[in-house]
Design an enzyme around this catalytic site. Structure first.
Site, PDB file in Angstrom:
ATOM      1  N   SER A   1      -9.453  -0.094   6.617  1.00  0.00           N
ATOM      2  CA  SER A   1      -9.189   0.364   5.383  1.00  0.00           C
ATOM      3  C   SER A   1      -8.715  -1.538   4.987  1.00  0.00           C
ATOM      4  CB  SER A   1      -8.037   1.156   5.138  1.00  0.00           C
ATOM      5  OG  SER A   1      -8.731   2.093   5.008  1.00  0.00           O
TER       6      SER A   1
ATOM      7  N   SER B   1     -10.243   2.615   2.637  1.00  0.00           N
ATOM      8  CA  SER B   1      -8.957   2.752   1.862  1.00  0.00           C
ATOM      9  C   SER B   1      -8.352   2.560   1.068  1.00  0.00           C
ATOM     10  CB  SER B   1      -8.249   4.044   2.419  1.00  0.00           C
ATOM     11  OG  SER B   1      -7.105   3.236   3.536  1.00  0.00           O
TER      12      SER B   1
ATOM     13  N   LYS C   1       0.835  -1.283  -0.205  1.00  0.00           N
ATOM     14  CA  LYS C   1       0.297   0.143   0.253  1.00  0.00           C
ATOM     15  C   LYS C   1       0.990   1.065   0.068  1.00  0.00           C
ATOM     16  CE  LYS C   1      -4.174   2.030   2.018  1.00  0.00           C
ATOM     17  NZ  LYS C   1      -4.662   2.271   3.677  1.00  0.00           N
TER      18      LYS C   1
END
Lengths: 501, 501
Positions: free
Chosen positions: B180, B156, B81
Site C-alpha cells: 500500500s 491503499s 494517511k
C-alpha cells in the site's frame, strides 16, 4: 413463571451415577496496573475513570504485557506444581459482547504459561484429595454491564444497558482442573474444598485479594454424570460465576440432582451455560446456543511470545512463601495438636490465621483461642468468612500482647477487637480513642474500694468475718465504678487488704 | 519567485532553516495548491489549515529566536494517511464507520512528526481500512492519478502518493500491509518505502493486519524519504513488536548513493517476477533499470525465490484473518457510527446493523474470508498452512540474501489501470500486489523508486528494491544511485492547473 424442575434424591443420585467435575477458577491479580496498559487496577471507582485508549480498545491502540502479571502467573503455576512453558504466546478469543472493548479477549489458548500441576486438598474429615491441574493461563478481564429493566438482569429483555470499562483489561489467571472423577457423594464437598484451598494458597502468595464477593475470585463449575460402571463422560453443563464457597458446593450438588432426574427419565442433558441462583440454590439455563461457540482463536499478533528463562523461573520459585498446607503440618508439630484439633482449626478457616498470628509474636494457645472462639463467633454473627473479618493476625497479636502486659483486661481486649472490626483503626488507636486503659493506679482503685465497702457495710462485715467469697459483690461494684477498666484480681487483693481479712 | 510546491523536502527545509522563506509561506503555498487542485484529485479527506499554520508558526518562531531546527525537515509540510490517529483531528480510515470520530490521542508516528516540527497539512484518502490497491474502496470517493485522472493512483495509500505527484505536499506518510506504500508510489512516479517490520511504531496505526502493517515514508526523492524515515523510525515501548535497535543509517546511505557508484553491490533479480501477466512496457522499463544498475557498477545475478509464487494466496488468508478480528471493535458501542438505536432494536441488532451500514463491500468480503479461515475445522488448512508458507518465503529471502545485497523486481505488474476497470474482479485487483507481498510476509524492508515511464502508455513504472530486515539503508543507497542515473521524471507530469476544482 417458574418451571417445575424434577430433582432426584441425592442418595439415589450417588447410588446410580458417578459425577465428573471440572472447575475453572478466574483470579484477578492485585497488580498495580492492568494487564496490557498503565491504567490503575483498582476495584470500583467512578465508572469509566480507569481507562485509556488501550483498555477501551480504541482504533490504533496496542497492548504491552504487564511484567508483574507474568511473574505472578509463573509463581502461581509453580505453587500449583505446574511445568512452566519455555515459550508461550497470547491468543485472541473472538466473540462479540458489549462489555468487551475489542470484541476479542486477549487470552492464551494452546500455549498456556503453566500446565500439568496438582493441588492437594484436605476435606473436612482430614482425607486428602489430589486435584490435577490442567493449566493456568493469563488473560484480561472484561468490563461490566449493568442491564436496566427486564426481569432477569441479563442483556436479553433489558430496556437499556450501562457499561463500565474500569475492569476491562484487569489481569486474570484462569486455573483449570483436569476432570475430577471418583469422588462420589463427596463431589460437592471436594469442589468447595478445592476452591477454598486455592483461595488460601493465593492469599498466602499475596497475588490477589481473592474476594469472591467482589469477583476477584470466580468459579465456573462443570458438572456431568455417568451411570455407575461406565467410563464415558456424560454431557456437561457449566454453571457460571458461583460467588461463595458455599455456593460452589450447592451448585454442584444441585446440578447432580437435576441432571440425574433428567437422565433417569430418559432425557438428555443439554450442553449449556447455567446461572446459579443464590436465593434457592438452584441453577437455571442460560441462552441455549444453536451451535457451539467458535472463538476462532489465533496467536495474538500484537504481542511477542513470552520465553521465561529457567534462571528467572528458579528465582521466582525461591520467592514462594510457605504454603498453607506446609504451614499446617508445621504448626501441628510445633503446637502438639492432634489431627482432630488441627482439623477443627482448618475447618473454621482459622489455621492460617492462627499461624500468622503466632508469626506476629503471639503465644499459640492465645492465638488459637481468639480465632477459634471469639472471632469465629463474630464471623458467624456477621455471616462472613473468618478471613474476611476486618481484623488481621497482626492486630490480634497486638491485642494479645496488650493483655499479657496487663494494659488490657480480657473484657477490654474484646472491646478493642470490636473497635477494630468496626473500622476504628489499629488496636492502639482504638485503645487511645475509646480510652480503654486498665486502671492500675492503686490510689484510684483504693478510693473506689473504700466507697464500695462504705456503701455495703453488711458485705464488708461478712468478709471480715471470714466469708472471703462475699468479696465478689464489692469487686463487681468497683468494676462498675471504673467502667470495667480495673484489673479484677488486683481489686480483690485491695478489698481483702482493706477489711484486714 | 520559485514555486515552493515544486521543491523537494530537503530543498524546502534548507530555505526555511536559512530563513530565506518561512514555514508559514511554504505551508500556505501547499494549502493554496490543495485548494486549487484537490477537487480534481481528491487526495485529501481532511485539510487541517489551522493546525498546519500553527505548527508552521511554531517552527518559524523558534528559528527567529535563534534556535536550531528540531529536525532536518522541521517546517516542511506533510500529508498524513488517514489511518494514523491525530488527536482532535478526524481519522476515518476511509470508512463511513469512523466518519465523525475524533481520536483522543496521537499515533506515535504523528507525535514524532509533531516533535520534529513537521507541518501536518491534513489526512489523505485511502481504501477503506487500507484494504485495496486503487483507493476506489474509500467511502469518500476515489482519488485520481495526477498522471491521468481517469486512472487509479494505486492503493491503499493512493491519497498520499497522489498528493506528492500533484505537488500538494512534498512528503507523505503511508502504510504498507501488502504493498500500500510501494504500489501507489510506482503508479504515481514517486518514492515509497516499507521499512523493516517493527522499524516504525504501529501505536495509533488503525490495524488492518497487525503482523503485516508497517508505516513508512513517501516522497518525490529518495533522500527526502530517508529524511522522513529517520524522523518516524525507532523503538517505541507502546508497541511490543517495535524493534529495540538503532535506526539503520538511511540518510547517510542515501547521500552515499547520490554519488552514483554501486561498485561492490550485488543485486539479485527475482526470477519469478517476470513473464506472463507483466505488461511489456513495465518489463522493458525494469530491464532498462537493471542495465543502469550494472552501469553504476553493481554486479547483477538472477536469483530464484520459488515460494514467492505462493505469497499472494498466503497473504489473502493471513491478512483477512487478522482483519476479521481487528475490525470486530467497530460495534457502535463506544465510538463511530451507530445506526438503528431507536429503542426497538437490541444491542446485538444495533451492532449488526451498524456493521452492515458502516463497512464497504471489500471490507465485508475480507472479514468473511478471515472469519471462515479461522473457523474451527478450517484453521489448520487455511491460516495454519499460510503461516507455513510465510516461513518458506522468509527462508527464500534468507537464502537469497546470502548471495546478494538487495533483490529487485518490478513493483507492480502493470501501470495504473483505469478507474472502475477492476472493481468487479477482486482477483485481478489483488494481482497488483503480487510482487510487493513477499516483503510484508517476511517482514523485511522494501522500496519502490520510479524507473521512468512505460513506453506503450507513458505512465510511471516502479522499480522495487528489497533488503534484509534491519538493512533498510541498502535500499536508500541503491535507490538514490539509481535515481541519479535515471534523471528527472516528475517534470513530465501533465499540468493540473486550470482543471475544474
Amino acid at each position: 413463571m417458574t418451571a417445575v424442575v424434577d430433582l432426584m434424591d441425592y442418595a439415589e443420585v450417588v447410588e446410580r451415577y458417578d459425577p465428573v467435575l471440572g472447575l475453572e477458577v478466574h483470579v484477578e491479580l492485585s497488580t498495580k496496573t492492568k494487564m496490557f496498559c498503565g491504567c490503575p487496577n483498582l476495584f470500583g471507582g467512578e465508572p469509566n475513570t480507569h481507562v485509556c485508549p488501550t483498555c477501551l480498545g480504541l482504533p490504533g491502540a496496542l497492548p504491552v504485557v504487564n511484567g508483574r502479571a507474568v511473574e505472578s502467573a509463573i509463581r502461581i503455576g509453580l505453587a500449583l506444581n505446574c511445568e512452566i512453558a519455555e515459550w508461550c504466546r497470547f491468543a485472541r478469543k473472538n466473540y462479540f459482547y458489549p462489555d468487551m472493548p475489542k470484541n476479542f479477549q486477549t487470552s492464551q489458548y494452546d500455549e498456556p504459561i503453566a500446565f500439568n500441576g496438582h493441588l492437594d486438598v484436605v476435606l473436612d474429615d482430614g482425607e486428602v484429595v489430589r486435584v490435577d491441574i490442567e493449566r493456568a493461563h493469563m488473560e484480561e478481564d472484561t468490563g461490566k454491564s449493568l442491564h436496566v429493566g427486564g426481569a432477569t438482569g441479563r442483556i436479553h429483555g433489558a430496556e437499556h444497558s450501562l457499561l463500565d470499562y474500569n475492569r476491562a483489561g484487569v489481569p486474570l489467571i484462569e486455573i483449570v482442573t483436569k476432570p475430577i472423577v471418583g469422588m462420589g457423594e463427596r463431589a460437592p464437598e471436594v469442589a468447595r474444598a478445592y476452591v477454598a484451598a486455592l483461595r488460601d494458597l493465593l492469599r498466602a502468595m499475596d497475588v490477589s485479594d481473592v474476594r469472591m464477593d467482589q469477583g476477584s475470585l470466580r468459579c465456573d463449575a462443570n458438572v456431568s454424570l455417568m451411570p455407575k460402571g461406565t467410563s464415558e463422560f456424560g454431557t456437561r453443563t457449566e454453571t457460571k460465576n458461583v460467588n461463595s464457597l458455599r455456593s460452589v458446593e450447592r451448585a454442584v450438588r444441585y446440578e447432580m440432582t437435576r441432571q440425574a432426574a433428567v437422565l433417569a427419565s430418559g432425557g438428555t442433558v443439554t450442553q449449556e451455560t447455567r446461572h446459579f441462583q443464590e436465593a434457592d440454590g438452584s441453577t437455571s439455563a442460560g441462552r441455549t446456543k444453536e451451535t457451539a461457540e467458535d472463538y476462532r482463536y489465533f496467536p495474538e499478533p500484537d504481542l511477542v511470545p513470552i520465553a521465561p528463562s529457567r534462571e528467572w523461573v528458579e528465582e521466582l520459585r525461591a520467592t514462594i512463601p510457605e504454603l498453607p498446607w506446609e504451614r499446617r503440618k508445621r504448626i501441628q508439630a510445633e503446637w502438639n495438636l492432634t489431627d482432630e484439633e488441627l482439623r477443627d482449626l482448618v475447618n473454621t478457616g482459622a489455621a492460617d490465621l492462627v499461624a500468622a498470628t503466632v508469626d506476629a509474636g503471639a503465644e499459640p494457645g492465645e492465638a488459637r483461642s481468639w480465632w477459634v472462639q471469639y472471632l469465629t463467633q463474630q464471623a458467624n454473627t456477621r455471616d462472613v468468612e473468618l478471613a474476611d473479618l476486618a481484623i488481621t493476625p497482626v492486630h490480634v497479636a497486638r491485642v494479645i500482647e496488650l493483655v499479657k502486659s496487663g494494659e488490657l483486661t480480657n473484657k477490654l481486649a474484646r472491646e478493642v477487637v470490636q473497635g477494630v472490626l468496626a473500622g476504628e483503626g489499629e488496636p492502639d488507636e482504638v485503645v487511645a480513642n475509646r480510652g480503654l486503659k486498665v486502671v492500675s493506679d492503686d490510689s484510684a482503685l483504693l478510693t473506689a474500694v473504700d466507697e464500695a465497702l462504705a456503701a455495703q457495710p453488711d458485705v464488708a462485715e461478712k468478709i471480715r468475718g471470714g466469708k472471703v467469697q462475699a468479696a465478689g459483690a464489692i469487686v463487681g461494684a468497683v468494676m462498675k465504678a471504673t467502667k470495667g477498666q480495673a484489673d479484677a484480681k488486683r481489686v480483690r487483693e485491695l478489698i481483702l487488704e482493706r477489711v484486714g481479712a | 519567485m520559485t514555486d515552493l510546491t515544486r521543491l523537494t523536502a530537503s530543498e524546502l527545509a534548507a530555505k526555511i532553516h536559512k530563513q530565506e522563506i518561512t514555514s508559514v509561506e511554504a505551508t500556505k503555498a501547499h494549502l493554496d495548491r490543495i485548494a486549487e487542485v484537490d477537487g480534481a484529485v481528491n487526495a485529501f479527506l481532511h485539510v487541517d489549515t489551522e493546525g498546519a499554520l500553527a505548527a508552521a508558526r511554531k517552527v518559524d518562531g523558534d528559528l527567529a529566536e535563534g534556535r536550531e531546527p528540531v529536525s532536518p525537515i522541521a517546517g516542511v509540510p506533510l500529508a498524513l494517511k488517514d489511518v494514523l490517529t491525530t488527536k482532535g483531528v478526524p481519522t476515518t480510515c476511509g470508512s463511513k464507520t469512523l466518519e465523525n470520530w475524533l481520536p483522543p490521542y496521537d499515533a506515535t508516528v504523528t507525535r514524532r512528526l509533531r516533535e520534529a516540527g513537521v507541518v501536518i497539512l491534513g489526512k489523505t484518502n485511502m481504501d477503506e481500512f487500507a484494504m485495496g490497491s486503487s483507493t476506489e474502496n474509500s467511502a469518500y470517493g476515489p482519488t485520481r492519478n495526477p498522471w491521468d485522472r481517469e486512472r487509479i493512483p494505486g492503493g491503499s495509500g493512493g491519497g498520499s502518493s497522489a498528493s506528492l505527484a500533484a505537488f500538494e505536499a512534498p512528503l507523505a506518510i503511508g502504510t504498507d500491509t501488502g504493498g500500500s506504500i510501494r504500489q501507489p508510489a510506482a503508479v504515481t512516479g514517486t518514492v515509497g518505502v516499507k521499512p523493516t517490520y517493527g522499524g516504525v511504531s504501529r501505536y495509533g496505526l488503525v490495524a488492518f493486519s497487525s503482523s503485516l502493517d508497517q508505516a513508512g515514508p513517501c516522497a518525490r526523492s529518495v533522500l527526502d524519504a530517508a529524511l522522513l524515515h529517520e524522523v518516524i523510525a525507532g523503538h517505541d515501548p507502546m508497541d511490543s513488536t517495535s524493534i529495540d535497535a538503532p535506526v539503520p543509517p538511511v540518510v547517510t546511505a542515501a547521500r552515499a548513493g547520490l554519488k552514483g557508484d554501486l561498485t561492490g553491490v550485488k543485486v539479485g533479480v527475482v526470477a519469478e517476477f517476470s513473464g506472463e501477466g507483466y505488461q511489456p512496457g513495465v518489463q522493458r522499463s525494469f530491464e532498462a533499470a537493471v542495465a543502469q544498475l550494472k552501469d553504476l557498477g553493481a554486479e547483477v545475478v538472477e536469483v530464484s525465490c520459488p515460494n514467492f509464487t505462493y505469497a499472494l494466496p498466503a497473504y489473502y488468508l493471513i491478512a483477512p484473518s487478522e482483519c476479521s478480528s481487528n475490525l470486530a471493535r467497530f460495534d457502535a458501542m463506544r465510538y463511530g457510527l451507530r445506526v438503528a438505536d431507536d429503542g426497538t432494536h437490541s444491542a446485538e441488532e444495533v451492532m449488526s446493523l451498524t456493521r452492515e451500514a458502516g463497512f464497504g463491500a471489500e471490507v465485508k468480503r475480507r472479514i468473511m474470508l478471515g472469519t471462515y479461515a479461522l473457523s474451527s475445522g478450517y484453521y489448520d488448512a487455511y491460516y495454519g498452512s499460510a503461516q507455513k508458507v510465510r516461513t518458506l518465503i522468509t527462508r527464500d529471502f534468507s537464502a537469497a540474501f546470502e548471495k546478494v545485497d538487495v533483490l529487485v523486481s518490478p513493483t507492480t505488474p502493470t501501470t495504473a489501470f483505469k478507474i472502475g476497470e477492476r472493481v468487479d474482479d477482486p482477483l485481478a485487483m489483488y494481482l497488483a500486489d503480487l510482487c510487493t507481498i513477499p516483503a510484508n510476509l517476511a517482514g523485511n524492508a522494501a522500496m519502490s523508486v520510479p524507473s521512468g515511464l512505460s513506453d506503450e502508455d507513458g505512465l510511471p513504472v516502479g522499480l522495487q528494491i528489497m533488503a534484509p530486515a534491519l538493512a533498510d539503508d541498502r535500499l536508500y543507497r541503491v535507490g538514490a544511485a539509481y535515481e541519479v542515473a535515471r534523471g528527472p521524471l516528475l517534470d513530465r507530469i501533465p499540468e493540473l492547473k486550470g482543471v475544474s476544482a
